[in-house]
Write a protein that holds these residues in place. Structure first.
Motif, PDB file in Angstrom:
ATOM      1  N   PRO A 152       0.858  -1.204   0.014  1.00 59.85           N
ATOM      2  CA  PRO A 152       0.085  -0.119  -0.026  1.00 59.85           C
ATOM      3  C   PRO A 152       0.920   1.300  -0.011  1.00 59.85           C
ATOM      4  O   PRO A 152       1.914   1.358   0.609  1.00 59.85           O
ATOM      5  N   GLY A 153       0.476   2.193  -0.798  1.00 67.27           N
ATOM      6  CA  GLY A 153       1.219   3.549  -0.941  1.00 67.27           C
ATOM      7  C   GLY A 153       2.232   3.404  -1.774  1.00 67.27           C
ATOM      8  O   GLY A 153       2.794   4.709  -2.288  1.00 67.27           O
ATOM      9  N   THR A 154       2.539   2.415  -2.820  1.00 59.88           N
ATOM     10  CA  THR A 154       3.563   2.227  -3.677  1.00 59.88           C
ATOM     11  C   THR A 154       2.783   3.108  -4.982  1.00 59.88           C
ATOM     12  O   THR A 154       1.597   2.574  -5.409  1.00 59.88           O
ATOM     13  N   VAL A 155       3.539   4.052  -5.666  1.00 65.15           N
ATOM     14  CA  VAL A 155       3.217   4.885  -6.819  1.00 65.15           C
ATOM     15  C   VAL A 155       3.425   3.742  -8.093  1.00 65.15           C
ATOM     16  O   VAL A 155       4.694   3.368  -8.321  1.00 65.15           O
ATOM     17  N   LEU A 156       2.462   3.150  -8.659  1.00 65.12           N
ATOM     18  CA  LEU A 156       2.558   2.466  -9.988  1.00 65.12           C
ATOM     19  C   LEU A 156       2.986   3.252 -10.834  1.00 65.12           C
ATOM     20  O   LEU A 156       3.727   2.980 -11.907  1.00 65.12           O
ATOM     21  N   LEU A 157       2.348   4.425 -11.408  1.00 67.62           N
ATOM     22  CA  LEU A 157       2.301   5.234 -12.402  1.00 67.62           C
ATOM     23  C   LEU A 157       2.354   6.801 -12.047  1.00 67.62           C
ATOM     24  O   LEU A 157       1.663   7.111 -10.927  1.00 67.62           O
ATOM     25  N   ARG A 158       3.218   7.368 -12.521  1.00 64.61           N
ATOM     26  CA  ARG A 158       3.173   9.000 -12.005  1.00 64.61           C
ATOM     27  C   ARG A 158       2.817   9.822 -13.325  1.00 64.61           C
ATOM     28  O   ARG A 158       3.332   9.688 -14.426  1.00 64.61           O
ATOM     29  N   GLU A 159       1.900  10.695 -13.002  1.00 66.01           N
ATOM     30  CA  GLU A 159       1.335  11.401 -14.071  1.00 66.01           C
ATOM     31  C   GLU A 159       2.532  12.371 -14.820  1.00 66.01           C
ATOM     32  O   GLU A 159       3.588  12.952 -13.987  1.00 66.01           O
ATOM     33  N   GLY A 160       2.489  12.385 -16.089  1.00 65.07           N
ATOM     34  CA  GLY A 160       3.599  13.276 -16.871  1.00 65.07           C
ATOM     35  C   GLY A 160       5.021  12.342 -17.140  1.00 65.07           C
ATOM     36  O   GLY A 160       5.603  12.887 -17.742  1.00 65.07           O
ATOM     37  N   SER A 161       4.958  11.313 -16.401  1.00 66.90           N
ATOM     38  CA  SER A 161       6.280  10.244 -16.643  1.00 66.90           C
ATOM     39  C   SER A 161       6.039   9.618 -17.908  1.00 66.90           C
ATOM     40  O   SER A 161       4.946   9.087 -18.203  1.00 66.90           O
ATOM     41  N   PRO A 162       7.378   9.309 -18.508  1.00 63.35           N
ATOM     42  CA  PRO A 162       7.368   8.489 -19.595  1.00 63.35           C
ATOM     43  C   PRO A 162       6.816   6.892 -19.361  1.00 63.35           C
ATOM     44  O   PRO A 162       7.071   6.479 -18.340  1.00 63.35           O
ATOM     45  N   GLY A 163       6.426   6.150 -20.069  1.00 58.72           N
ATOM     46  CA  GLY A 163       5.878   4.658 -19.930  1.00 58.72           C
ATOM     47  C   GLY A 163       6.094   3.779 -21.211  1.00 58.72           C
ATOM     48  O   GLY A 163       6.200   4.404 -22.309  1.00 58.72           O
ATOM     49  N   ASP A 164       5.967   2.657 -20.741  1.00 56.72           N
ATOM     50  CA  ASP A 164       6.123   1.784 -21.837  1.00 56.72           C
ATOM     51  C   ASP A 164       5.257   0.436 -21.689  1.00 56.72           C
ATOM     52  O   ASP A 164       5.686  -0.482 -22.218  1.00 56.72           O
ATOM     53  N   SER A 165       4.101   0.605 -20.742  1.00 55.62           N
ATOM     54  CA  SER A 165       3.494  -0.661 -20.379  1.00 55.62           C
ATOM     55  C   SER A 165       2.131  -0.261 -19.898  1.00 55.62           C
ATOM     56  O   SER A 165       1.895   0.911 -19.832  1.00 55.62           O
ATOM     57  N   MET A 166       1.162  -1.281 -19.842  1.00 56.89           N
ATOM     58  CA  MET A 166      -0.067  -0.913 -19.138  1.00 56.89           C
ATOM     59  C   MET A 166      -0.087  -1.953 -17.959  1.00 56.89           C
ATOM     60  O   MET A 166       0.890  -3.028 -17.921  1.00 56.89           O
ATOM     61  N   MET A 167      -0.953  -1.603 -16.974  1.00 60.02           N
ATOM     62  CA  MET A 167      -0.961  -2.862 -16.084  1.00 60.02           C
ATOM     63  C   MET A 167      -2.509  -3.196 -15.892  1.00 60.02           C
ATOM     64  O   MET A 167      -3.332  -2.445 -15.904  1.00 60.02           O
ATOM     65  N   VAL A 168      -2.732  -4.405 -15.233  1.00 60.51           N
ATOM     66  CA  VAL A 168      -3.976  -4.941 -14.884  1.00 60.51           C
ATOM     67  C   VAL A 168      -3.781  -5.604 -13.407  1.00 60.51           C
ATOM     68  O   VAL A 168      -2.886  -6.109 -12.917  1.00 60.51           O
ATOM     69  N   ILE A 169      -4.753  -5.192 -12.640  1.00 62.81           N
ATOM     70  CA  ILE A 169      -5.068  -5.405 -11.190  1.00 62.81           C
ATOM     71  C   ILE A 169      -5.511  -6.911 -11.080  1.00 62.81           C
ATOM     72  O   ILE A 169      -6.707  -7.034 -11.616  1.00 62.81           O
ATOM     73  N   SER A 170      -4.650  -7.837 -10.683  1.00 61.99           N
ATOM     74  CA  SER A 170      -5.011  -9.258 -10.302  1.00 61.99           C
ATOM     75  C   SER A 170      -5.912  -9.213  -9.092  1.00 61.99           C
ATOM     76  O   SER A 170      -6.900  -9.851  -8.884  1.00 61.99           O
ATOM     77  N   LYS A 171      -5.198  -8.845  -8.068  1.00 58.07           N
ATOM     78  CA  LYS A 171      -6.009  -8.713  -6.789  1.00 58.07           C
ATOM     79  C   LYS A 171      -5.434  -7.151  -6.029  1.00 58.07           C
ATOM     80  O   LYS A 171      -4.298  -6.847  -6.247  1.00 58.07           O
ATOM     81  N   GLY A 172      -6.254  -6.565  -5.403  1.00 57.69           N
ATOM     82  CA  GLY A 172      -6.040  -5.310  -4.518  1.00 57.69           C
ATOM     83  C   GLY A 172      -6.837  -4.016  -5.005  1.00 57.69           C
ATOM     84  O   GLY A 172      -7.693  -4.331  -6.146  1.00 57.69           O
ATOM     85  N   ARG A 173      -6.486  -3.078  -4.620  1.00 61.73           N
ATOM     86  CA  ARG A 173      -7.227  -1.946  -4.920  1.00 61.73           C
ATOM     87  C   ARG A 173      -6.084  -0.632  -5.280  1.00 61.73           C
ATOM     88  O   ARG A 173      -5.162  -0.560  -4.423  1.00 61.73           O
ATOM     89  N   VAL A 174      -6.343   0.296  -6.252  1.00 64.53           N
ATOM     90  CA  VAL A 174      -5.253   1.540  -6.627  1.00 64.53           C
ATOM     91  C   VAL A 174      -6.514   2.810  -6.449  1.00 64.53           C
ATOM     92  O   VAL A 174      -7.790   2.559  -6.753  1.00 64.53           O
ATOM     93  N   ALA A 175      -5.782   3.857  -6.404  1.00 61.89           N
ATOM     94  CA  ALA A 175      -6.545   5.108  -6.652  1.00 61.89           C
ATOM     95  C   ALA A 175      -5.886   5.648  -7.714  1.00 61.89           C
ATOM     96  O   ALA A 175      -4.492   5.907  -7.885  1.00 61.89           O
ATOM     97  N   ALA A 176      -6.460   6.297  -8.686  1.00 61.33           N
ATOM     98  CA  ALA A 176      -5.815   7.019  -9.812  1.00 61.33           C
ATOM     99  C   ALA A 176      -6.211   8.549  -9.620  1.00 61.33           C
ATOM    100  O   ALA A 176      -7.364   8.959  -9.081  1.00 61.33           O
ATOM    101  N   SER A 177      -5.177   9.509  -9.659  1.00 61.89           N
ATOM    102  CA  SER A 177      -5.514  10.717  -9.598  1.00 61.89           C
ATOM    103  C   SER A 177      -4.848  11.724 -10.566  1.00 61.89           C
ATOM    104  O   SER A 177      -4.054  11.160 -11.421  1.00 61.89           O
ATOM    105  N   VAL A 178      -5.425  12.812 -10.853  1.00 61.38           N
ATOM    106  CA  VAL A 178      -4.874  13.592 -11.788  1.00 61.38           C
ATOM    107  C   VAL A 178      -4.776  15.061 -11.312  1.00 61.38           C
ATOM    108  O   VAL A 178      -5.617  15.710 -10.362  1.00 61.38           O
ATOM    109  N   ASN A 179      -3.602  15.533 -11.309  1.00 64.54           N
ATOM    110  CA  ASN A 179      -3.034  16.947 -10.637  1.00 64.54           C
ATOM    111  C   ASN A 179      -3.483  16.861  -9.022  1.00 64.54           C
ATOM    112  O   ASN A 179      -3.783  17.787  -8.394  1.00 64.54           O
ATOM    113  N   GLY A 180      -3.023  15.607  -8.544  1.00 65.59           N
ATOM    114  CA  GLY A 180      -3.014  15.574  -7.257  1.00 65.59           C
ATOM    115  C   GLY A 180      -4.522  15.248  -6.628  1.00 65.59           C
ATOM    116  O   GLY A 180      -4.683  14.922  -5.363  1.00 65.59           O
ATOM    117  N   ARG A 181      -5.329  15.265  -7.550  1.00 62.90           N
ATOM    118  CA  ARG A 181      -6.726  14.912  -6.816  1.00 62.90           C
ATOM    119  C   ARG A 181      -7.253  13.275  -7.490  1.00 62.90           C
ATOM    120  O   ARG A 181      -7.363  13.165  -8.674  1.00 62.90           O
TER     121      ARG A 181
END
Length: 193
Positions: free
Chosen positions: A47-76
């Motif tokens: 818990p608390g691990t940032v999986l993706l950071r807005e504005g950073s370059p990426g090379d993948s997508m992710m699928v949640i097999s188990k657990g929950r995440v929060a998606a935020s834009v501009n800190g919200r």
């Protein structure tokens, strides 16, 4: 050998095939993507691990097999996601080079990372997929906002769905033609029954 035991990669592939995002991919293409050893990485996060950071370059997508995440834009926080949810598909498809949201684990999470590089490598075998992707190469504008990237990603996904449907139909037709072709006997020129 143990009976009644499924290997984890079989379970993962079946789970991933049920995800909305992959439903429109052709079955042959999807099997190749999901069964390619360099395509998918399994990770467990705290818990608390940032999986993706807005504005950073990426090379993948992710699928949640188990657990929950929060998606935020501009800190919200704009959305909470759980088992079977996916994110990062815009980068995966090439609709944008930069992440459009920050995604943070809110519980322990078991996540599958699926890499764009594998998708592109497999797509090279399908000229129709390559053509659809090249129509969207202009998407790699780093100034694109999340809404514009989302619209572009949706248009690209719809375009790919049509391409995959055409490929699947062509593969089915080719298989039907092969099964209807009479086979010749080695002993003579009469077709086998």
């Amino acid at each position: 050998l143990l009976r009644g035991v499924l290997e984890e990669n079989v379970i993962d592939a079946e789970m991933l095939k049920r995800i909305d995002f992959f439903r429109n991919f052709g079955p042959v293409f999807l099997d190749e993507l999901l069964n390619s050893p360099e395509s998918i990485r399994k990770v467990l996060v705290m818990p608390g691990t940032v999986l993706l950071r807005e504005g950073s370059p990426g090379d993948s997508m992710m699928v949640i097999s188990k657990g929950r995440v929060a998606a935020s834009v501009n800190g919200r926080v704009v959305k909470h996601l759980g088992e079977g949810s996916y994110f990062g598909e815009l980068v995966f498809l090439g609709a944008t080079l930069l992440r459009t949201v920050t995604v943070t684990a809110t519980t322990f999470c078991d996540v599958r990372i699926i890499y764009n590089k594998s998708f592109r490598r497999i797509a090279e075998k399908y000229p129709e997929v390559q053509a659809a992707l090249s129509n969207f190469d202009l998407a790699n504008d780093v100034r694109m906002n999340a809404k514009a990237a989302g619209r572009l990603g949706k248009a690209l996904a719809e375009s790919l769905a049509q391409v995959f449907q055409s490929i699947h139909e062509a593969q089915k037709n080719a298989a039907t033609r092969l099964s209807l072709t009479p086979r010749k006997s080695r002993l003579g020129s009469k077709p086998l029954p």
